[in-house]
Design a protein around this motif. Structure first.
Motif, short mmCIF file in Angstrom:
data_model
loop_
_atom_site.label_atom_id
_atom_site.label_comp_id
_atom_site.label_asym_id
_atom_site.label_seq_id
_atom_site.Cartn_x
_atom_site.Cartn_y
_atom_site.Cartn_z
N ALA A 130 42.65 56.06 39.72
CA ALA A 130 41.82 56.52 39.15
C ALA A 130 41.66 57.65 38.98
O ALA A 130 41.25 58.38 38.53
CB ALA A 130 41.04 54.97 38.32
N THR A 131 41.18 58.11 40.40
CA THR A 131 40.90 59.51 40.74
C THR A 131 41.82 59.54 41.90
O THR A 131 42.27 59.07 43.18
CB THR A 131 39.34 58.93 41.67
N VAL A 132 40.85 60.61 42.46
CA VAL A 132 41.92 62.04 42.94
C VAL A 132 41.55 61.43 44.92
O VAL A 132 42.19 61.10 45.61
CB VAL A 132 41.66 63.51 43.14
N ARG A 133 40.02 60.56 45.00
CA ARG A 133 40.16 60.14 45.71
C ARG A 133 40.44 59.00 46.68
O ARG A 133 41.15 58.73 47.40
CB ARG A 133 38.35 59.87 46.04
N ASP A 134 40.75 58.13 45.22
CA ASP A 134 41.50 56.85 45.15
C ASP A 134 43.29 57.06 45.55
O ASP A 134 43.87 56.40 46.35
CB ASP A 134 41.68 56.03 44.14
N THR A 142 46.99 59.74 35.59
CA THR A 142 45.75 58.97 35.56
C THR A 142 44.01 60.09 36.10
O THR A 142 43.10 60.99 35.98
CB THR A 142 44.99 57.78 35.54
N ALA A 143 44.64 60.34 37.73
CA ALA A 143 43.83 61.40 39.17
C ALA A 143 43.80 62.38 38.94
O ALA A 143 42.28 63.05 38.73
CB ALA A 143 43.79 60.40 40.05
N PRO A 197 43.27 66.17 37.20
CA PRO A 197 42.13 66.84 35.97
C PRO A 197 43.08 67.86 35.74
O PRO A 197 44.49 67.81 35.55
CB PRO A 197 41.79 68.32 36.88
N THR A 212 45.62 69.83 43.54
CA THR A 212 45.03 69.16 42.64
C THR A 212 43.94 70.20 41.16
O THR A 212 43.88 70.52 40.14
CB THR A 212 43.19 68.47 43.31
#
Ligand SMILES: Cc1cc2nc3c(=O)[nH]c(=O)nc-3n(C[C@H](O)[C@H](O)[C@H](O)COP(=O)(O)OP(=O)(O)OC[C@H]3O[C@@H](n4cnc5c(N)ncnc54)[C@H](O)[C@@H]3O)c2cc1C
Length: 338
Positions: free
Chosen positions: A13-17, A70-71, A73, A221
């Motif tokens: 769900a996120t760039v970090r994940d 999803t992750a 932007p 990103t």
């Protein structure tokens, strides 16, 4: 029909994940390499418009894909600078009137890529990370096996384009890259250990097998563009089919004018080497000029000198080499203020 190989899909769900997942799978990949089973087993996928055809042709057979849809932007924001999310589709970039006005080369490059359907899926981040291409490589596995493969798939085989070449000569083919180089872009890169901003000009190297300086655990990103004040730019593309095709020459020019005098200039090219390139001497020839014919001729000559098309894509070497100064001249003439 070419089918996709089987793979496991992660949708963080996120760039970090995504970065943590990538780090975990890369570590497993490196452990496997130590025990004698090297190979790419994990890859990122954004729009999939390039990766999935490549997987169908077995150019890559990752067992794990990390989907960035999803992750990442996906917006374009205008402030003191412009920030384009790496997940922004090519359609979004091509259709944004603010990009068309201030960063015309980028809008022209984005709209020239593939087809409307592919531009709706394909992202600008995926375009920046596009694999190099070659007539000997972008073929089905059946075709390549029959020919005995090439250096890009199997480093023990010679480069089929130039058998005495010590390196793979596959060609840089992403349209937005020269436009972004001419516009002075940089990129934000994230991995599990943190983030950094890198000038786009430092992201590529002259190596068809490993054309990006980025690590395999890095994720692009954002694309960052400086203010467009006073800059005018354009992108010209030679391709086989006008409807859709990869560039066989792509050239972007950008100049910043003050009172009709060129204060800054950049000319960048793709599809004439394994890396997209900035033509440093072109900028030198143009700065201080009023885009007079002799300054443009010197810039076009500088571009012509460093263009190194090989017999690895459509068109002939001579045709592509001759196109470079013609495009440089046309592009720069079009930037004159009448
Ligand atoms: C018929 C056809 C015609 C085409 N014509 C053109 C053309 O004219 N010009 C052109 O430039 N391209 C063309 N393409 C290629 C492609 O459609 C575009 O380059 C597109 O922008 C790729 O983006 P994507 O999101 O689909 O990338 P993907 O296919 O998802 O990924 C491409 C590569 O980039 C990596 N990647 C993706 N996103 C990131 C990220 N954020 N960080 C790190 N790595 C990442 C992936 O791991 C993969 O290696 C064409 C493709 C097809 C099938």
């Amino acid at each position: 029909m070419l089918r996709l190989p089987r793979f496991q899909l992660h949708t963080p769900a996120t760039v970090r994940d995504a970065a943590l997942l990538l780090q975990e799978h890369r570590a497993a990949e490196q452990d496997a390499a130590k025990t004698g089973t090297p190979g790419i087993t994990v890859m990122l996928v954004a729009g999939g418009t390039d990766l999935f055809p490549n997987m169908k042709r077995r150019q890559f057979t990752p067992t794990t894909l990390i989907a960035l849809g999803t992750a990442l932007p996906r917006n374009i924001t205008f402030g003191t600078a412009v920030t384009i999310g790496a997940g922004a589709t090519l359609t979004l970039v091509a259709n944004d009137p603010r990009i068309a006005e201030g960063y015309r080369a980028l809008a022209e490059a984005a709209v020239s890529i593939s087809t409307p359907q592919l531009r709706n899926m394909g992202t600008i981040g995926g375009n920046l990370c596009l694999d190099t291409r070659c007539n000997w490589y972008d073929q089905s596995l059946f075709w390549r096996l029959a020919e005995g493969m090439c250096m890009k798939t199997d480093p023990s085989v010679v480069c089929r384009v130039a058998p005495s070449s010590p390196r793979c000569l596959a060609v840089a083919s992403a349209d937005t890259v020269p436009a972004l180089l001419a516009l002075g872009a940089s990129v934000r890169i994230v991995n599990a250990d943190g983030e950094r901003v890198v000038a786009l000009a430092d992201l590529y190297r002259e190596d068809g097998i490993s054309p990006m300086v980025m690590g395999r655990d890095d994720i692009v990103t954002e694309i960052l563009l400086p203010r467009a004040d006073g800059w005018r730019s354009t992108y010209l593309k030679l391709r086989d089919r006008g409807s859709f095709d990869f560039p066989i020459v792509g050239l972007a020019a950008a100049v910043r004018l003050e009172g009709g005098i060129v204060r800054d200039a950049r000319v960048a090219m793709t599809a004439v080497g394994s890396r997209p390139m900035l033509v440093g001497a072109a900028a030198t020839a143009l700065v201080g000029s009023k885009l007079e014919d002799d300054a443009i001729a010197a810039a076009a000559d500088a571009a012509h000198k460093i263009a190194r098309p090989m017999d690895n894509t459509s068109g002939t070497i001579a045709q592509r080499k001759k196109t470079v100064p013609v495009f440089a001249t046309r592009a720069l003439q079009s930037l004159r203020v009448n």
